[in-house]
Design an enzyme around this catalytic site. Structure first.
Site, PDB file in Angstrom:
ATOM      1  N   THR A 201       0.848  -1.188   0.000  1.00  0.00           N
ATOM      2  CA  THR A 201       0.000   0.000   0.000  1.00  0.00           C
ATOM      3  C   THR A 201       0.883   1.236   0.000  1.00  0.00           C
ATOM      4  O   THR A 201       1.972   1.216   0.573  1.00  0.00           O
ATOM      5  CB  THR A 201      -0.867  -0.039   1.275  1.00  0.00           C
ATOM      6  OG1 THR A 201      -1.806  -1.086   1.130  1.00  0.00           O
ATOM      7  CG2 THR A 201      -1.583   1.271   1.545  1.00  0.00           C
ATOM      8  N   ARG A 229     -14.806  -6.650   0.335  1.00  0.00           N
ATOM      9  CA  ARG A 229     -14.030  -6.209   1.508  1.00  0.00           C
ATOM     10  C   ARG A 229     -13.388  -4.834   1.263  1.00  0.00           C
ATOM     11  O   ARG A 229     -12.808  -4.563   0.224  1.00  0.00           O
ATOM     12  CB  ARG A 229     -12.947  -7.238   1.800  1.00  0.00           C
ATOM     13  CG  ARG A 229     -12.062  -6.919   2.993  1.00  0.00           C
ATOM     14  CD  ARG A 229     -10.769  -6.247   2.596  1.00  0.00           C
ATOM     15  NE  ARG A 229      -9.836  -6.125   3.717  1.00  0.00           N
ATOM     16  CZ  ARG A 229      -8.750  -5.376   3.707  1.00  0.00           C
ATOM     17  NH1 ARG A 229      -8.438  -4.702   2.637  1.00  0.00           N
ATOM     18  NH2 ARG A 229      -7.950  -5.315   4.762  1.00  0.00           N
ATOM     19  N   GLY A 231     -10.697  -2.154   3.181  1.00  0.00           N
ATOM     20  CA  GLY A 231      -9.715  -2.067   4.264  1.00  0.00           C
ATOM     21  C   GLY A 231      -9.738  -0.706   4.943  1.00  0.00           C
ATOM     22  O   GLY A 231     -10.704   0.055   4.826  1.00  0.00           O
ATOM     23  N   ASP A 232      -8.670  -0.427   5.642  1.00  0.00           N
ATOM     24  CA  ASP A 232      -8.592   0.831   6.397  1.00  0.00           C
ATOM     25  C   ASP A 232      -8.222   2.033   5.551  1.00  0.00           C
ATOM     26  O   ASP A 232      -8.570   3.164   5.901  1.00  0.00           O
ATOM     27  CB  ASP A 232      -7.546   0.686   7.513  1.00  0.00           C
ATOM     28  CG  ASP A 232      -6.154   0.382   6.940  1.00  0.00           C
ATOM     29  OD1 ASP A 232      -6.063  -0.437   6.002  1.00  0.00           O
ATOM     30  OD2 ASP A 232      -5.168   0.975   7.422  1.00  0.00           O
ATOM     31  N   GLY A 255      -5.529  -4.152   7.606  1.00  0.00           N
ATOM     32  CA  GLY A 255      -6.470  -3.048   7.722  1.00  0.00           C
ATOM     33  C   GLY A 255      -7.590  -3.231   8.727  1.00  0.00           C
ATOM     34  O   GLY A 255      -8.036  -2.262   9.361  1.00  0.00           O
TER      35      GLY A 255
HETATM   36  N1  ASP Z   1      -4.038  -1.632   4.860  1.00  0.00           N
HETATM   37  C1  ASP Z   1      -4.326  -2.187   3.572  1.00  0.00           C
HETATM   38  C2  ASP Z   1      -5.668  -2.887   3.642  1.00  0.00           C
HETATM   39  O1  ASP Z   1      -5.944  -3.505   4.649  1.00  0.00           O
HETATM   40  C3  ASP Z   1      -3.306  -3.164   3.109  1.00  0.00           C
HETATM   41  C4  ASP Z   1      -1.884  -2.716   3.236  1.00  0.00           C
HETATM   42  O2  ASP Z   1      -1.594  -1.711   3.848  1.00  0.00           O
HETATM   43  O3  ASP Z   1      -1.029  -3.381   2.682  1.00  0.00           O
HETATM   44  O4  ASP Z   1      -6.379  -2.843   2.684  1.00  0.00           O
END
Ligand code: ASP
Length: 341
Positions: A201, A229, A231-232, A255
């Protein structure tokens, strides 16, 4: 203020008090502008990357830092700087954002991104978009040209198109490496989270010469994600947050845990309400994410241009640049930013 930052230098919170260690007590030497970026955290151990791979990652980070610095050095805004840095990383197939994004369980690329303006507290985010070359631009368009904060799925794709943002065939995002990671994931497809733990990310936080903070994050999410889904990264306050006078944050890692801990906002709250130095606030937030089982890292930027990096995984691609200092990059947890002379 800087004295507090220095006091907060602890283990993995690799604070860059060194923008100058010598200037710790005076705001006079504070950088005019400052930018920090990450390219994901995870199990990135010494020896796990070949010298060529390591060089390529560092070059990618360096290019992104220079793009953002170019904006800030000309007096551009922190919003434009984080956008410019993320454009570079979204086009770089090494990182899990834009081109090079990880695959869903069904073998698609679904992209999430967010941006937040610390001056106005306006924010924009998209989740599960599939055709926008630069997802961060779609997030920004949501902020600038819609009454909403977050758009998802087909509607978000349509909005992006209507905004005239560059659209690409979904195959643009595909890389063989990420496809192989999906096949690996499918072998033990009951794994709840990405067993490869190779994230990627991307995120950026910046302070501009007018004193405004901004943060942005862009990601393909996690290999094998299912059922829409999210994520954060696109969740304001979890993976992305910025507020002038407090901090700007972009997170990376598992996340689900960052959402449950409101991680990005938590860093700023620790600064604002507990009066913690930024580096300590960053590390304590990562510790609280870790306490419920999460792993990863985050970058933060303080109102005086002081970046902080905190992680509880063996590595995080990251870098920093500020007025008056050259770009620097780091990968492994034990590398200090700025590098020790
Ligand atoms: N935080 C990201 C997610 O959960 C993934 C990542 O940071 O690699 O979508």
């Amino acid at each position: 203020m800087r004295g507090r930052y220095l006091a907060g230098l602890i283990t993995l919170a690799l604070a860059n008090a060194g923008l100058g260690a010598a200037s710790a007590d005076s705001g006079a030497d504070a950088p005019k502008w400052s930018l920090a970026i990450h390219g994901g955290a995870g199990v990135i151990e010494r020896g796990s990357l070949s010298p060529e791979q390591e060089k390529a990652y560092r070059a990618g980070l360096d290019e992104a830092l220079r793009a953002g610095a170019g904006v800030l050095d000309k007096g551009g805004t922190s919003l434009d700087a984080v956008t410019a840095a993320i454009h570079v990383l979204e086009d770089n197939p090494l990182f899990n954002a834009g081109r090079g994004a990880v695959f869903t369980a069904e073998g698609r690329n679904e992209l999430d991104a967010a941006i937040m303006d610390g001056r106005t507290l306006k924010a924009g985010a998209v989740a599960g978009i599939t055709r926008t070359r630069h997802p961060v631009d779609a997030a920004r368009a949501v902020m600038d040209h819609s009454p909403h904060v977050m758009l998802a799925g087909e509607g978000a794709d349509r909005f992006s198109r209507e905004q005239g943002l560059e659209q690409v065939d979904p195959s643009w995002f595909r890389t063989e490496k990420r496809w192989q990671q999906l096949l690996e994931w499918r072998k033990n497809h009951q794994a709840r989270l990405d067993p490869t733990h190779r994230y990627g990310t991307v995120g950026a936080v910046a302070l501009d010469a007018s004193g405004n903070l901004a943060a942005a994050t862009s990601t393909g999410g996690m290999t094998g994600k299912r059922w829409g889904r999210i994520g954060d990264s696109p969740v304001i306050g979890a993976g992305t947050y910025a507020r002038n006078g407090q901090c700007a944050v972009s997170a990376t890692g598992s996340g689900e845990y960052f959402i449950r801990e409101s991680a990005a906002r938590q860093v700023c709250d620790r600064v604002a309400y507990l009066h913690r130095p930024l580096a300590a606030a960053a590390q304590e937030t990562i510790d609280s994410v870790g306490a419920i089982g999460g792993d990863g890292g985050l970058i933060a930027m303080g109102p005086e241009g002081m970046p902080a990096f905190a992680l509880n995984s063996p590595g995080m691609y990251r870098g920093q640049v500020a007025s008056g200092s050259a770009p620097q990059t780091a990968i492994y947890a034990d590398e200090a930013l700025p590098a020790k002379k």
